[in-house]
Design a protein around this motif. Structure first.
Motif, PDB file in Angstrom:
ATOM      1  N   THR A 208       2.940  76.184  56.841  1.00  0.00           N
ATOM      2  CA  THR A 208       1.693  75.772  57.617  1.00  0.00           C
ATOM      3  C   THR A 208       1.689  74.093  57.771  1.00  0.00           C
ATOM      4  OG1 THR A 208       0.247  75.525  55.441  1.00  0.00           O
ATOM      5  CG2 THR A 208       0.406  77.629  56.325  1.00  0.00           C
TER       6      THR A 208
ATOM      7  N   SER B 216      -4.663  78.332  64.027  1.00  0.00           N
ATOM      8  CA  SER B 216      -3.332  79.142  63.871  1.00  0.00           C
ATOM      9  C   SER B 216      -2.245  78.122  62.815  1.00  0.00           C
ATOM     10  CB  SER B 216      -2.387  79.171  65.180  1.00  0.00           C
ATOM     11  OG  SER B 216      -2.537  78.067  65.966  1.00  0.00           O
TER      12      SER B 216
ATOM     13  N   SER C 265      -2.830  87.110  61.200  1.00  0.00           N
ATOM     14  CA  SER C 265      -3.572  86.611  62.469  1.00  0.00           C
ATOM     15  C   SER C 265      -3.444  85.451  63.024  1.00  0.00           C
ATOM     16  CB  SER C 265      -4.967  86.705  61.952  1.00  0.00           C
ATOM     17  OG  SER C 265      -5.844  86.663  63.194  1.00  0.00           O
ATOM     18  N   SER C 266      -3.039  84.399  62.090  1.00  0.00           N
ATOM     19  CA  SER C 266      -2.970  82.981  62.609  1.00  0.00           C
ATOM     20  C   SER C 266      -1.547  82.770  63.008  1.00  0.00           C
ATOM     21  CB  SER C 266      -3.021  81.872  61.392  1.00  0.00           C
ATOM     22  OG  SER C 266      -1.968  82.342  60.260  1.00  0.00           O
ATOM     23  N   LYS C 267      -0.476  83.507  62.575  1.00  0.00           N
ATOM     24  CA  LYS C 267       0.636  83.697  63.122  1.00  0.00           C
ATOM     25  C   LYS C 267       0.778  84.204  64.503  1.00  0.00           C
ATOM     26  CE  LYS C 267       3.438  83.498  58.619  1.00  0.00           C
ATOM     27  NZ  LYS C 267       4.116  84.557  57.839  1.00  0.00           N
TER      28      LYS C 267
ATOM     29  N   VAL D  10      -1.708  84.340  66.588  1.00  0.00           N
ATOM     30  CA  VAL D  10      -2.438  83.431  67.755  1.00  0.00           C
ATOM     31  C   VAL D  10      -1.375  82.344  67.846  1.00  0.00           C
ATOM     32  CG1 VAL D  10      -4.265  81.860  67.993  1.00  0.00           C
ATOM     33  CG2 VAL D  10      -4.673  83.776  66.652  1.00  0.00           C
ATOM     34  N   LEU D  11      -0.659  81.789  66.962  1.00  0.00           N
ATOM     35  CA  LEU D  11       0.064  80.564  67.286  1.00  0.00           C
ATOM     36  C   LEU D  11       1.079  81.134  68.120  1.00  0.00           C
ATOM     37  CD1 LEU D  11       1.175  77.863  66.507  1.00  0.00           C
ATOM     38  CD2 LEU D  11       2.419  78.700  64.496  1.00  0.00           C
TER      39      LEU D  11
END
Length: 911
Positions: free
Chosen positions: A210, A337, A344-346, A348-349
């Motif tokens: 991250t 993201s 979920s963040s992956k 979106v990224l």
């Protein structure tokens, strides 16, 4: 990663087919004309290596006018289409539809890396039906996006396998990735951006880092309180390999474009030439405009240049609010993201990366491009959008209260998008429908008005076309191309004065030459054609040829590599009877383009004017080496061989004429000259067949009618010649040779002395000094037994041609006949005594010795022509007309006279 199954593939292919089946019935429109119809790189006669030397539109990359879009693999697929179906658009559209289905299936596989099976299918279906893709799928030139996307996604999928057991590096997938990136880039430039997506995937998805973790590790390392973990070092090695490979591709790409960016004007992209802050504010506003097209594709337009989107010239412009909201939303998604771990963040990224990185080359943020907005460049970015939508839908679906509503909304979106796509395809049916649909969305784009005018102009509807061209000048008064279009249309309507005024207006809008400043960088190369068009217009007036030449020279001074200016000037110099200067002009043009068959052809015409037939033939042959189907070179080289009189050249002349009639089966001149060749070779039956074919195509073909009649008279078929001569004289009552031949047949074969007399008298009415007609009328008097009148007639004829021995002989025969008949007449001059009987006859001076009334068709000049669809079509085309040469005799009159004398002696001796 879950594999895709046959049901999923079948569903996606079925949906793509249902949405795009009607695209198969669309034609070549807009940019397709330049990339397909006018692109010689598609032709099998063009060497394959040329594809790697020219840009997407067939222009050499070394030329400044080149668009610098280097996509040889895409052009290679166009060439494959051409081999299979020539220029029939259905096969081109079918292959595009197949490629879109392939991209949709591969995209489904990519989606399964970040979404569950159901959401992945939703994303793939939304991508398959999204209306924004009609320009990329239904427009044939959109194949560059389709092909590039296939290898783009394949490269990414290959890279996802580069992580081996225990976080080791698998080099084979990385090598394959680099190769696929290179292939994607050779299909379209944006393919190289997949490298950035691979880097983001490696750091944040494969390794699970991250942004806070990376910042913390970097801080510790810089303060000397910790080292770089081994896994991070491996990641760094992989990224270095990727970046080095990318840098190498970029260097090669820069070398290909000769380190030059393409030349665009303010008409293509007004913001690109605007001052600060207008340029920055406008370019940033274009980002939410593109995002809105993805979110709400209700109003689509094929052309967003010129005044489609007004410039933002102030910070107080309300549209800046849209830019602010867009960046806030994008920033929020980016922070979410990058900051937080989790699937979920992956997702979106990766969605953001797919939206942003492939769009960078078209964003205008780092370098200007030749458009304001282009829907087809959103093909790859829409993948990220579809992933975001599918992911958001899944989040809503997980809320039980919205479950049914989410399904209803999703179904409505997919259905409306599919119907919009199906309907949008029909807009691409023809240029007229395409540009009219665009005008419904945007009436402030002069280019659209121009292009509707072009579509009507192609249908020869010049009056309506003029209205649209004039409207373009009202929408954009400083549009040079629009004024040129108005001028060309006035010319087509034979309104020369208005045409010249329009061209002069366009010329006045051209920027002035500034010493030391490169002219081409400030004007579109095609706008220089205003000088060509104006010169072509005024050179119709013989008194203004020098003025026209001055315009050509002015265009050349502005752009020394302006090939068309040299070509047009060469034509003018030939018209001014300056073949040496014309030769210089064509040689200069050949320095710029030695692979242009038209130029070699034109140079051959110059050598003909210079009375150098061997050099002319050599240049004709060079033109045919470059283009074996060059119709005018085939025809005129055959005529040159025919006129040379060399028997060894006749077979090749015949071969070329046969090739010509194969290319131009409706041109009677080809068949006529095949007939003339056959007459040369004494192939009378073949000659008759060719002449009849020529007459069938052109009933009033003067030369073919006469020579067919002549052929019959030479082969003892005089009575078959009479109806042909009647037909000839019906069209051409004053055809002297035809009258002579008809009179001869009437007198010698039909024994119609009165009919023959009328023919010869008509000749003398038109031409009192015609020796043949006068002599044959004397023969008629002789046949009528009016010897005194025959004698006076022959004396008058001898006065017209005192050196013709046969007239003197015939006069002697008549006088001998008068003496033997007991007439007492003071002779005009002493004659020799010749005994003769009642059966003595004088042969008429017929034309059986004459090979043809007309030689081969006159050689025709041509110039290179282009039909590249631009906002201004600026090349006026002239269709040359084939004419015929005057009568050519192959036997000398002396030989003819000797034959007549032999006949006279035979008659006299026989009596």
């Amino acid at each position: 990663m879950a594999d895709i199954n046959l049901k999923e593939v079948t569903l996606i292919v079925g949906v793509v087919t249902a949405c795009y089946w009607n695209s198969l019935f669309c034609g070549f429109v807009f940019d397709d004309v330049s990339a397909i119809l006018d692109n010689k790189d598609l032709h099998p006669s063009t060497p394959l290596k040329t594809l790697f030397q020219n840009d997407f539109w067939g222009t050499p990359m070394t030329e400044e006018r080149s668009h610098k879009s280097y996509r040889p693999l895409t052009v290679l697929t166009f060439r494959l289409n051409y081999l299979l179906s020539d220029l029939k658009p259905m096969s081109y559209h079918l292959l595009n539809m197949i490629f879109h289905a392939v991209v949709s299936v591969i995209f489904l596989k990519v989606c399964k890396l970040f979404l569950d099976n159901r959401s992945s299918m939703i994303a793939a279906l939304l991508f398959a039906v999204h209306p924004i893709h009609t320009e990329a799928v239904t427009g044939v030139v959109g194949r560059a996006e389709l092909l590039s996307s296939i290898f783009f996604l394949a490269a990414f999928l290959s890279y996802t396998k580069s992580k081996g057991p225990d976080n080791t590096i698998a080099w084979t997938p990385i090598a394959l990735t680099v190769f696929l990136v290179a292939v994607a880039t050779l299909c379209k430039e944006q393919g190289i951006t997949v490298v950035g997506i691979c880097c983001v995937y490696e750091v944040f998805i494969a390794q699970g880092y991250t942004l806070p973790l990376l910042c913390n590790t970097a801080g510790l390392f810089l303060r000397g309180k910790g080292g770089i973990p081994f896994s991070m070092l491996q990641t760094l090695i992989k990224l270095i390999v990727l970046m080095f490979s990318t840098l190498l591709l970029v260097v090669i790409r820069v070398q290909v474009i000769q380190s030059q960016l393409p030349v665009f004007t303010r008409f293509d992209n007004p913001a690109a030439v605007s001052p600060t802050p207008t340029r920055q504010l406008t370019f940033n506003y274009l980002l939410p405009v593109n995002a809105w097209l993805l979110l709400n594709p209700s109003e689509l337009c094929c052309d967003w240049t010129m005044g489609t989107i007004p410039l933002i010239e102030s910070f107080l412009d309300i549209r800046n609010l849209a830019t602010f909201v867009f960046f806030c939303f994008l920033g929020a998604l980016g922070i979410f993201s990058l900051r937080y771990p989790g699937d979920s963040s992956k997702t979106v990224l990766m969605a953001l990366c797919l939206m942003a990185l492939p769009f960078i080359p078209a964003s205008n943020l780092f370098f200007p491009v030749g458009f304001v907005v282009a829907e087809r460049v959103l093909y790859v970015p829409s993948m990220g959008f579809c992933i975001l939508v599918a992911h958001g839908w899944q989040k809503i679906l997980n809320k039980s209260v919205f479950k049914k509503l989410s399904w209803v909304c999703l179904s409505m979106v997919l259905l409306t998008h599919a119907l919009k796509t199906l309907h949008r395809n029909w807009d691409w049916e023809s240029e007229y429908t395409l540009f009219m649909s665009a005008l419904k969305v945007n009436k402030n784009n002069a280019k659209l008005w121009n292009n509707v005018g072009h579509a009507l102009e192609n249908e020869k509807n010049f009056e309506r076309a003029l209205k649209y061209f004039l409207q373009a000048t009202h929408v954009q008064p400083d549009d040079i191309g629009a004024h040129m279009n108005v001028g060309r249309t006035y010319k087509n309507l034979n309104r020369t004065r208005e045409a010249e005024e329009s061209y002069m207006m366009a010329k006045s809008l051209m920027p002035q030459i500034i010493p030391g400043k490169k002219y081409a960088a400030r004007i579109a190369p095609n706008h220089l054609n205003v000088y060509i068009n104006l010169a072509n217009l005024i050179r119709a007036n013989e008194s203004r040829l020098e003025e026209a030449d001055q315009l050509y020279r002015q265009a050349i001074s502005m752009r020394p590599d302006f090939k068309q200016a040299y070509i047009s000037r060469g034509e003018l110099l030939l018209k001014m009877n300056k073949p040496l200067k014309a030769k210089e002009a064509y040689l200069k043009a050949l320095e710029l383009d030695r692979n242009n068959a038209d130029l070699w052809y034109n140079l051959a015409i110059v050598y003909i004017e210079l009375k150098e037939p061997n050099e002319a033939l050599r240049n004709f042959n060079h033109a045919l080496e470059l283009n074996p189907k060059h119709k005018l070179a085939l025809f005129n080289s055959a005529i040159l061989m025919q006129e040379s009189g060399e028997v060894k050249l006749r077979p090749e002349a015949r071969k070329r004429l046969l090739n010509y009639v194969n290319e131009e089966p409706q041109d009677a001149n080809g068949y006529f000259n095949l007939g003339m060749l056959a007459m040369d070779d004494k192939k009378d039956t073949e000659a008759e067949i060719w002449m009849k074919k020529a007459i069938k195509l052109q009933a009033d073909f003067r030369s073919a009618l006469f020579n067919l009649a002549l052929l019959y008279s030479q082969t003892a078929k005089e009575l078959k010649a009479l109806p042909i001569l009647e037909e000839l004289l019906r069209y051409y009552p004053d055809h002297i040779k035809g009258l002579i031949l008809k009179g001869d047949i009437l007198m010698n074969q039909k024994k119609d002395i009165l009919g023959a007399k009328k023919c010869f008298e008509k000749i003398l009415e038109m031409d009192p000094s015609n020796v043949q007609g006068k002599h044959n009328l004397c023969v008629v008097y002789f046949e009528e037994k009016d010897l005194l009148k025959a004698e006076r007639c022959l004396v008058e004829t001898l006065a017209l041609a005192p050196h013709e021995e046969y007239i003197q002989r015939h006069l002697s025969i008549v006088r001998d006949k008068i003496s033997s008949s007991g007439f007492v007449e003071q002779p005009v001059f002493p004659t020799a005594k010749t005994s003769g009987g009642e059966g003595d006859k004088l042969p008429s001076e017929n034309i059986k010795e004459i090979r043809s009334e007309s030689g081969p068709t006159q050689i025709i000049k041509t110039s290179e022509s282009k039909s590249k669809k631009q906002s201004a079509k600026n090349e006026d085309k002239e269709n040359p007309q084939k004419t015929t040469k005057d009568i050519k005799e192959i036997e000398k009159k002396r030989v003819a006279a000797l034959k007549r004398l032999e006949e006279i002696e035979r008659i006299l001796n026989g009596e």
